[in-house]
Motif scaffolding. Sequence first.
Motif, PDB file in Angstrom:
ATOM      1  N   HIS A 133      -8.917  15.442  -6.246  1.00 22.13           N
ATOM      2  CA  HIS A 133      -7.655  14.854  -6.699  1.00 22.13           C
ATOM      3  C   HIS A 133      -6.587  15.913  -6.982  1.00 22.13           C
ATOM      4  CE1 HIS A 133     -10.659  11.702  -7.586  1.00 22.13           C
ATOM      5  NE2 HIS A 133      -9.683  10.854  -7.324  1.00 22.13           N
ATOM      6  N   GLY A 134      -6.823  17.144  -6.519  1.00 25.01           N
ATOM      7  CA  GLY A 134      -5.822  18.189  -6.679  1.00 25.01           C
ATOM      8  C   GLY A 134      -5.676  18.698  -8.086  1.00 25.01           C
ATOM      9  N   GLY A 135      -6.704  18.550  -8.924  1.00 25.71           N
ATOM     10  CA  GLY A 135      -6.635  19.020 -10.301  1.00 25.71           C
ATOM     11  C   GLY A 135      -7.117  20.446 -10.451  1.00 25.71           C
ATOM     12  N   GLU A 136      -7.096  20.959 -11.668  1.00 25.45           N
ATOM     13  CA  GLU A 136      -7.535  22.318 -11.940  1.00 25.45           C
ATOM     14  C   GLU A 136      -9.027  22.340 -12.279  1.00 25.45           C
ATOM     15  OE1 GLU A 136      -5.219  24.069 -14.996  1.00 25.45           O
ATOM     16  OE2 GLU A 136      -3.328  23.961 -13.879  1.00 25.45           O
ATOM     17  N   ILE A 137      -9.710  23.350 -11.761  1.00 20.76           N
ATOM     18  CA  ILE A 137     -11.129  23.488 -12.058  1.00 20.76           C
ATOM     19  C   ILE A 137     -11.295  24.229 -13.376  1.00 20.76           C
ATOM     20  CG2 ILE A 137     -11.759  23.446  -9.627  1.00 20.76           C
ATOM     21  CD1 ILE A 137     -12.190  26.481  -9.796  1.00 20.76           C
ATOM     22  N   VAL A 138     -12.460  24.057 -13.999  1.00 16.03           N
ATOM     23  CA  VAL A 138     -12.747  24.692 -15.284  1.00 16.03           C
ATOM     24  C   VAL A 138     -14.095  25.387 -15.209  1.00 16.03           C
ATOM     25  CG1 VAL A 138     -11.418  22.972 -16.569  1.00 16.03           C
ATOM     26  CG2 VAL A 138     -13.872  22.603 -16.180  1.00 16.03           C
ATOM     27  N   ASN A 139     -14.315  26.350 -16.119  1.00 15.83           N
ATOM     28  CA  ASN A 139     -15.640  26.952 -16.212  1.00 15.83           C
ATOM     29  C   ASN A 139     -16.485  26.143 -17.191  1.00 15.83           C
ATOM     30  OD1 ASN A 139     -15.010  27.840 -18.880  1.00 15.83           O
ATOM     31  ND2 ASN A 139     -14.101  29.725 -18.056  1.00 15.83           N
ATOM     32  N   VAL A 140     -17.726  26.541 -17.378  1.00 18.80           N
ATOM     33  CA  VAL A 140     -18.643  25.760 -18.207  1.00 18.80           C
ATOM     34  C   VAL A 140     -18.170  25.692 -19.653  1.00 18.80           C
ATOM     35  CG1 VAL A 140     -20.997  25.635 -19.110  1.00 18.80           C
ATOM     36  CG2 VAL A 140     -20.620  26.255 -16.720  1.00 18.80           C
ATOM     37  N   VAL A 141     -17.715  26.814 -20.183  1.00 21.16           N
ATOM     38  CA  VAL A 141     -17.254  26.831 -21.581  1.00 21.16           C
ATOM     39  C   VAL A 141     -16.048  25.916 -21.755  1.00 21.16           C
ATOM     40  CG1 VAL A 141     -16.299  28.268 -23.425  1.00 21.16           C
ATOM     41  CG2 VAL A 141     -18.157  29.147 -21.982  1.00 21.16           C
ATOM     42  N   GLN A 142     -15.126  25.960 -20.797  1.00 20.12           N
ATOM     43  CA  GLN A 142     -13.952  25.085 -20.868  1.00 20.12           C
ATOM     44  C   GLN A 142     -14.358  23.621 -20.761  1.00 20.12           C
ATOM     45  OE1 GLN A 142     -11.869  26.915 -17.561  1.00 20.12           O
ATOM     46  NE2 GLN A 142     -10.345  27.834 -18.939  1.00 20.12           N
ATOM     47  N   TYR A 143     -15.362  23.355 -19.941  1.00 18.82           N
ATOM     48  CA  TYR A 143     -15.807  21.968 -19.783  1.00 18.82           C
ATOM     49  C   TYR A 143     -16.408  21.430 -21.083  1.00 18.82           C
ATOM     50  CZ  TYR A 143     -18.227  17.837 -18.149  1.00 18.82           C
ATOM     51  OH  TYR A 143     -18.667  16.545 -18.009  1.00 18.82           O
TER      52      TYR A 143
ATOM     53  N   ILE B 132     -23.598  22.710 -17.493  1.00 17.28           N
ATOM     54  CA  ILE B 132     -23.462  23.320 -16.164  1.00 17.28           C
ATOM     55  C   ILE B 132     -23.293  22.254 -15.086  1.00 17.28           C
ATOM     56  CG2 ILE B 132     -24.679  24.664 -14.409  1.00 17.28           C
ATOM     57  CD1 ILE B 132     -25.989  26.237 -16.706  1.00 17.28           C
ATOM     58  N   GLY B 133     -24.175  21.245 -15.119  1.00 14.57           N
ATOM     59  CA  GLY B 133     -24.070  20.170 -14.124  1.00 14.57           C
ATOM     60  C   GLY B 133     -22.797  19.370 -14.288  1.00 14.57           C
ATOM     61  N   GLY B 134     -22.435  19.086 -15.542  1.00 17.74           N
ATOM     62  CA  GLY B 134     -21.219  18.323 -15.787  1.00 17.74           C
ATOM     63  C   GLY B 134     -19.976  19.061 -15.333  1.00 17.74           C
ATOM     64  N   ALA B 135     -19.946  20.383 -15.550  1.00 17.52           N
ATOM     65  CA  ALA B 135     -18.794  21.178 -15.097  1.00 17.52           C
ATOM     66  C   ALA B 135     -18.686  21.143 -13.582  1.00 17.52           C
ATOM     67  CB  ALA B 135     -18.931  22.615 -15.589  1.00 17.52           C
ATOM     68  N   ALA B 136     -19.823  21.238 -12.896  1.00 18.29           N
ATOM     69  CA  ALA B 136     -19.806  21.192 -11.425  1.00 18.29           C
ATOM     70  C   ALA B 136     -19.303  19.838 -10.931  1.00 18.29           C
ATOM     71  CB  ALA B 136     -21.202  21.477 -10.885  1.00 18.29           C
ATOM     72  N   ALA B 137     -19.808  18.757 -11.543  1.00 23.12           N
ATOM     73  CA  ALA B 137     -19.371  17.416 -11.139  1.00 23.12           C
ATOM     74  C   ALA B 137     -17.889  17.204 -11.454  1.00 23.12           C
ATOM     75  CB  ALA B 137     -20.224  16.360 -11.854  1.00 23.12           C
ATOM     76  N   TYR B 138     -17.464  17.693 -12.593  1.00 21.55           N
ATOM     77  CA  TYR B 138     -16.059  17.571 -12.998  1.00 21.55           C
ATOM     78  C   TYR B 138     -15.153  18.311 -12.019  1.00 21.55           C
ATOM     79  CZ  TYR B 138     -11.955  17.972 -16.101  1.00 21.55           C
ATOM     80  OH  TYR B 138     -10.689  17.936 -16.641  1.00 21.55           O
ATOM     81  N   ASN B 139     -15.562  19.513 -11.618  1.00 19.42           N
ATOM     82  CA  ASN B 139     -14.757  20.298 -10.698  1.00 19.42           C
ATOM     83  C   ASN B 139     -14.700  19.685  -9.300  1.00 19.42           C
ATOM     84  OD1 ASN B 139     -14.007  22.249 -12.574  1.00 19.42           O
ATOM     85  ND2 ASN B 139     -15.799  23.524 -12.169  1.00 19.42           N
ATOM     86  N   GLU B 140     -15.807  19.085  -8.875  1.00 23.31           N
ATOM     87  CA  GLU B 140     -15.800  18.390  -7.587  1.00 23.31           C
ATOM     88  C   GLU B 140     -14.756  17.279  -7.581  1.00 23.31           C
ATOM     89  OE1 GLU B 140     -19.770  17.011  -7.050  1.00 23.31           O
ATOM     90  OE2 GLU B 140     -20.631  19.026  -6.874  1.00 23.31           O
ATOM     91  N   GLU B 141     -14.701  16.532  -8.672  1.00 19.50           N
ATOM     92  CA  GLU B 141     -13.729  15.440  -8.774  1.00 19.50           C
ATOM     93  C   GLU B 141     -12.306  15.981  -8.887  1.00 19.50           C
ATOM     94  OE1 GLU B 141     -12.853  11.577 -11.652  1.00 19.50           O
ATOM     95  OE2 GLU B 141     -14.855  12.461 -11.567  1.00 19.50           O
ATOM     96  N   GLN B 142     -12.145  17.079  -9.618  1.00 17.44           N
ATOM     97  CA  GLN B 142     -10.827  17.684  -9.750  1.00 17.44           C
ATOM     98  C   GLN B 142     -10.294  18.166  -8.411  1.00 17.44           C
ATOM     99  OE1 GLN B 142      -9.882  16.466 -12.789  1.00 17.44           O
ATOM    100  NE2 GLN B 142      -8.879  18.430 -13.181  1.00 17.44           N
TER     101      GLN B 142
END
Length: 220
Positions: A159-169, A146-156
């Motif tokens: 940089h204009g990237g696509e966000i993901v849900n927890v399962v996708q992360y 959950i935390g990693g997905a949130a951090a990943y999405n913040e970075e995405q």
Amino acid sequence: MTGWLRERGLVLVNVALFVLFLAAMSVTGWQVANQEFADHGLAPESFAAFLGSGQFVEAVFENWESEFLQMGSYVVFTIFLFQKGSSESKPLDGPAPQDEDPRRHRDDPRAPWPVRRGGITLVVYENSLLILFGILFLGSFVAHAIGGAAAYNEEQLQHGGEIVNVVQYVGTSQFWFESFQNWQSEFMVVALLAGAAVYLRQRGSVESKPVHSPHDETTG
């Protein structure tokens, strides 16, 4: 009071160090995060906001996950696996007190309540250490995701990237890189301790055989 502290010193000291280092991690992590915000021309975040951020949650539970996996696995491995000469192993030959059936002590008034109760209560109790580490590992694994997905999405988003849900992360290389970089180190340390305990000693420590013990003697 001194006697009470002496009887519980191992747990108390480790809990105190845990709190100290977690607090230090929180403060220094907050400083690092705000430096990154400043580098991107963004306003700094509050300490409370940082504690609720994906970056902090991921960093904490990524490490807890590996610790609980290590200890839970060690509990299981030491049931079936042996290391000749190591204080970390049960004796290779002969009975070990850990293997004794607790049902033989059902009538012992000093035995823990689940032993005297028997049935499913005892089944749970005699596996309770592994159950605890299993629950803590799964909880930390989920929190890491959950935390990693949130951090990943913040970075995405930055940089204009696509966000993901927890399962996708959980299906990304990033998630498993974070996990494996900690898991490998945990099992390396366990292997080192079990192997080094055959030949090396530390007088006064329960993690060591008596200093005078032969190398090939297993005293677990």
